[in-house]
Design a protein around this motif. Structure first.
Motif, PDB file in Angstrom:
ATOM      1  N   UNK A 129       0.814  -1.208   0.000  1.00  0.00           N
ATOM      2  CA  UNK A 129       0.000   0.000   0.000  1.00  0.00           C
ATOM      3  C   UNK A 129       0.851   1.264   0.000  1.00  0.00           C
ATOM      4  N   UNK A 130       1.944   1.274   0.774  1.00  0.00           N
ATOM      5  CA  UNK A 130       2.851   2.418   0.739  1.00  0.00           C
ATOM      6  C   UNK A 130       3.374   2.644  -0.675  1.00  0.00           C
ATOM      7  N   UNK A 131       3.774   1.564  -1.340  1.00  0.00           N
ATOM      8  CA  UNK A 131       4.331   1.684  -2.676  1.00  0.00           C
ATOM      9  C   UNK A 131       3.265   2.070  -3.701  1.00  0.00           C
ATOM     10  N   UNK A 187       8.302  -5.867  -5.228  1.00  0.00           N
ATOM     11  CA  UNK A 187       7.350  -4.754  -5.358  1.00  0.00           C
ATOM     12  C   UNK A 187       8.072  -3.423  -5.501  1.00  0.00           C
ATOM     13  N   UNK A 188       9.154  -3.227  -4.745  1.00  0.00           N
ATOM     14  CA  UNK A 188       9.928  -1.997  -4.872  1.00  0.00           C
ATOM     15  C   UNK A 188      10.515  -1.865  -6.272  1.00  0.00           C
ATOM     16  N   UNK A 225       6.167   6.429   0.047  1.00  0.00           N
ATOM     17  CA  UNK A 225       7.558   6.305   0.502  1.00  0.00           C
ATOM     18  C   UNK A 225       8.485   6.516  -0.689  1.00  0.00           C
ATOM     19  N   UNK A 226       9.505   7.294  -0.491  1.00  0.00           N
ATOM     20  CA  UNK A 226      10.507   7.491  -1.537  1.00  0.00           C
ATOM     21  C   UNK A 226      11.739   6.617  -1.306  1.00  0.00           C
ATOM     22  N   UNK A 227      11.844   6.115  -0.073  1.00  0.00           N
ATOM     23  CA  UNK A 227      12.914   5.178   0.278  1.00  0.00           C
ATOM     24  C   UNK A 227      12.279   4.045   1.073  1.00  0.00           C
ATOM     25  N   UNK A 228      12.450   2.829   0.570  1.00  0.00           N
ATOM     26  CA  UNK A 228      11.814   1.648   1.168  1.00  0.00           C
ATOM     27  C   UNK A 228      12.794   1.008   2.150  1.00  0.00           C
ATOM     28  N   UNK A 283      11.261   2.144  -6.592  1.00  0.00           N
ATOM     29  CA  UNK A 283      11.593   2.794  -5.332  1.00  0.00           C
ATOM     30  C   UNK A 283      12.846   2.132  -4.773  1.00  0.00           C
ATOM     31  N   UNK A 284      13.894   2.899  -4.481  1.00  0.00           N
ATOM     32  CA  UNK A 284      15.125   2.287  -3.966  1.00  0.00           C
ATOM     33  C   UNK A 284      14.924   1.710  -2.570  1.00  0.00           C
TER      34      UNK A 284
END
Length: 447
Positions: A310-312, A339-340, A317-320, A345-346
């Motif tokens: 959900x965050x992604x 998923x990242x 979030x810009x940093x996982x 997303x890094x």
């Protein structure tokens, strides 16, 4: 080989005595772990753990014991040939699942067991875990992951395609990793309980040792946050990176206003600005801070792959920041990496607690060799405390994690450490209690 025995111990270190690990939310942590040892009938062993910060570790230990019947007597070949199904059996036991599901104490316990299994598998193959993963064919690696609940974002077929696309160049990336290591940043300079003089001396120490990325804790008074950020920024200079971490203490609007006040110090990210479960709150903060060039980093308290999803999906979030113990061990962490990758997303892992640096280095190195193919914009947290208690600790040279070479997941604690730091009967704790420097809160409570 069958798993014939599982032991779990409550191992704690009195870090609260010197404010090591302290932040705005956790002012007096005693870095700890629930430490699991698995033994096979012919002698092979596996070592795993879940990081905790003192009180409550005994609850995780009990949860491990509640799961033990699902592991003891199982054949390792059957586990590793269909690891996703075994992982689901741990997280979906029909009665225990009720006290999760897939979150909290039960998931921490699951991670300790699963991490021990990966350590065992890597030892059986004579490889460090990152190399075990890197050498797997795509089909075998994907077979370790339970994709339930995340197929709307990434499917098995997509995961296979990601891995197949990165087959070219694997050998070159692996060689570069072994020769150059992986970028690290330090949090050791910035614990909130450290006096300013100690912060200053530590900044000077880590600059001298080659670090160019530094994280400090915020979330106390605004004046104190400004004072610390100004001092650290002046010490490290403006060419080096500064990150700040609020450890969940702010409301959403408060986080936005506080970070606007700290924007002059050019932080790369604000970590855990609000409740770790608040996806939309993180999204609002991300949108508000984007014009200031400040990203949002979170994940160390994300309870499972679904919350990461959900965050992604939301762009919150810009940093996982994956954690090797908060979710259910290596298998579920791999799901988050895929998923990242899908959302570009890094991943910058959370580390620093007991054994976290040792474990996440393997995960991030797998990502570089097999999935992302880059270290650009990616970095592993480093905190050099408790590492002396491991047989094969993480090695950081000139701000680079060096690739582990010993078989396993780097989670094997020295026997002397286990004996001396088991709580509350180990020598360290007995001496603290007898000297009066330590008093358990339970001493004053009758149940």
């Amino acid at each position: 080989m069958k798993i014939s025995n599982l032991t779990v111990k409550d191992i704690r270190f009195p870090t609260s005595l010197e404010a090591h690990g302290s932040d705005a939310m956790h002012s007096d942590p005693d870095y700890s772990c629930a430490y699991v040892v698995l033994r096979c009938d012919e002698g092979t062993q596996g070592y795993g753990l879940t990081f905790t910060i003192g009180r409550g570790t005994e609850i995780v230990v009990q949860a491990v014991k509640s799961l033990a019947h699902l592991v003891i007597g199982k054949d390792t070949t059957e586990i590793f040939s269909n690891f996703a199904a075994f992982w689901r059996s741990l997280t979906s036991e029909s009665q225990l699942r009720w006290v999760g599901p897939e979150k909290g104490v039960l998931h921490l316990a699951t991670a300790a067991i699963v991490n021990a299994l990966w350590d065992m598998w890597a030892r059986m193959e004579g490889k460090p875990v990152w190399k075990l993963l890197a050498d797997m064919d795509p089909e075998t690696l994907v077979s370790t992951i339970d994709f339930r609940y995340i197929t709307d974002v990434v499917t098995k077929e997509e995961a296979l395609q990601f891995l197949r696309e990165m087959q070219d160049g694997k050998a070159e990336r692996e060689a570069k990793l072994i020769s150059d290591g992986y970028p690290a940043y330090t949090t050791q300079v910035g614990w909130s309980g450290y006096p300013m003089e100690k912060v200053k001396s530590l900044c000077e120490k880590y600059i001298a040792s080659g670090f160019d990325s530094f994280k400090i804790k915020v979330g106390q008074t605004l004046d104190e946050d400004i004072r610390r950020c100004r001092m650290v920024r002046n010490l490290i200079g403006w060419d080096n990176k500064l990150m700040v971490d609020a450890n969940q203490v702010w409301d959403v609007e408060e986080a936005i206003e506080r970070m606007k006040a700290l924007a002059e110090f050019k932080p790369l990210w604000i970590e855990e600005p609000t409740s770790p479960d608040d996806v939309l709150g993180h999204l609002a903060i991300s949108k508000a801070l984007k014009p200031l060039g400040i990203g949002v980093a979170t994940g160390e308290m994300c309870c499972n792959r679904v919350l990461f999803k959900q965050f992604l999906q939301a762009g919150a979030m810009q940093y996982c920041q994956i954690d090797s113990c908060r979710i259910g061990g290596v298998n579920e962490v791999l799901a988050v990496y895929f998923m990242a990758k899908k959302f570009r997303v890094p991943v910058c892992p959370h580390a620093g607690g007991v054994g976290l640096s040792e474990m996440v280095q393997h995960l991030q190195m797998f990502d570089y060799v097999c999935l992302s193919g880059t270290m650009e914009g990616r970095v592993i947290e480093s905190v050099d405390q408790q590492q002396e208690h491991f047989e094969h600790p993480a090695i950081v040279k000139k701000s680079r994690y060096m690739a582990p070479i010993n078989p396993g997941y780097s989670t094997y604690l020295k026997q002397k450490t286990v004996e001396e730091h088991e709580y509350p009967c180990g020598r360290v704790w007995k001496e603290l209690i007898q000297s009066g420097r330590w008093k358990s809160p339970a001493d004053n409570v009758r149940v």
